[in-house]
Design an enzyme around this catalytic site. Structure first.
Site: not given
Ligand code: NI
Length: 401
Positions: A146, A88
């Site tokens: 995350e 991400d």
């Protein structure tokens, strides 16, 4: 191992242009947590093209896993090792003038997860090429979110990624701008903190600022609570154990002459030790309700547990340390200080032994000095080769044991 080491380095040199191209493609097309649709498609296509088996997609929305099965003969049961990367990006507008600059407005890979994803694709390729050199199974895992607690790791575990086949150990790494290129940091035990959040709702009784006697002032109650919370770490927690309690937001009232009805505090708690974590959660609750009651107000605490502490197994850390020493030289493997930052790799390391380590990526000579989450963050791509070599070596050693 000299011959094998040389061969591995040659193989890495050969694949690095591809790894860098992958990294730049991902960097150019960043996606926020749980929205990594194109990134996860890109990863799955790459794994497919490489010949990775049993590719599963859409785990916890956008997570991907795949298997690389070793073909070396083994006498006895074999092991499965999980290698994890996060995919991400962050809600940051990129300020770098590079030709792989983000094309998504206000979204940027400003933490290096583009590099993590590209490294794990490179590792997959090398392990597939060398599958005749190991017995056992490598499960590669690309996780969403995350940066967005409660994160992508936990729902992937709940979806069963540590089973079928059952995972025996887990490894992952993070590029680190706080360390120069060529340095690798490995620490046994707790390396990153648990990060919890709390919100305190204070209910008083509003009124005229000139008539406090007919009100219950939630701002004064809140002020007492803020000060009292600082005594938890200062006076109650064992001073040899690190902890932080920070109140980062205090909201209440709008006018200079009006006492509001309510006020709200928001804060974060960082700890390494699970007992200290529990102690602080309980003490926040007790202090908040006790102070509010004694001051004629009412208060409630919403305590939200976030990522647990990231704890490396000593044996697994030693395995990584030895591998890293061969890659960058023993004097360039450091034991980094503990950090109060948090990371959801911790969920994997709660379930199986493993190690999460850092790969230095700062290079002032190239102007690559900006820290993680900065709009000018960028890392030296040579670090990717160090990360790949360390992870491949660690994996082969782990499965050979
Ligand atoms: Ni990160």
């Amino acid at each position: 191992m000299v011959v094998a080491g040389t061969r591995l380095r040659n193989d890495i040199d050969e694949i690095m242009p591809g790894v860098i191209a992958d990294r730049r493609h991902i960097h150019e097309h960043p996606e926020l947590g749980f929205q990594e649709v194109e990134t996860s498609r890109f990863v799955a296509e790459r794994l497919q093209a490489l010949g990775v088996e049993d590719i599963r997609t859409g785990i916890a929305k956008t997570g991907v896993t795949g298997l690389i099965r070793g073909t070396a003969p083994s006498n006895g049961p074999t092991k499965t090792v999980l290698l994890r990367a996060d995919m991400d990006a962050l809600p940051i507008r990129e300020e770098n003038e590079v030709d792989y600059r983000s094309v998504a407005d206000g979204v940027m890979h400003a933490c290096g997860h583009d590099g993590h994803t590209a490294m794990l694709l490179g590792v997959s390729r090398l392990l597939l090429d060398q599958r005749d050199r190991f017995a056992g199974t490598v499960k590669v895992l690309f996780q969403p979110a995350e940066e967005l607690p409660p994160g992508g790791a936990k729902p992937m575990i709940e979806a069963g990624v540590l089973e079928d086949p059952k995972v025996d150990a887990a490894f992952g790494m993070h590029l680190a701008q706080e360390q120069p290129l060529g340095v690798i940091g490995v620490r046994a035990g707790a390396t990153m903190a648990a990060a919890d959040r709390f919100i305190v709702h204070i209910k008083g009784k509003g009124g005229h600022g000139a008539r406090p006697q007919s009100t219950v002032d939630p701002i004064v109650v809140g002020a007492q609570i803020v000060v009292a919370l600082q005594t938890i770490v200062g006076r109650e927690v064992d001073p040899t154990k690190a902890a932080v309690v920070t109140v980062g937001a205090f909201q209440g009232g709008e006018a200079f002459n009006v006492i509001p009805d309510t006020a709200e505090l928001r804060g974060t708690v960082r700890t390494f030790d699970p007992e200290v974590r529990q102690q602080i959660a309980e003490r926040i609750q007790a202090l908040v309700t006790g102070i509010a009651t004694s001051m004629r107000a009412e208060a409630t605490v919403e305590y939200r547990y976030g990522y647990p502490a990231t704890v490396n197994d000593p044996e697994m850390a030693e395995l990584v340390r030895a591998a890293a020493a061969e890659v960058v030289g023993p004097d360039r493997v450091i034991e980094p200080p503990q950090t109060m930052g948090a990371e959801d790799m911790s969920y994997f390391l709660e379930k199986v032994p493993g190690c999460y380590y850092i790969v230095g990526s700062r290079n002032p000579d190239k102007g690559l000095v900006w820290g993680h989450h900065h709009p000018r963050f960028d890392f030296d791509e040579e670090a990717l080769a160090n990360g790949i070599e360390t992870l491949v070596t660690t994996t082969l050693r782990y499965l050979a044991d």
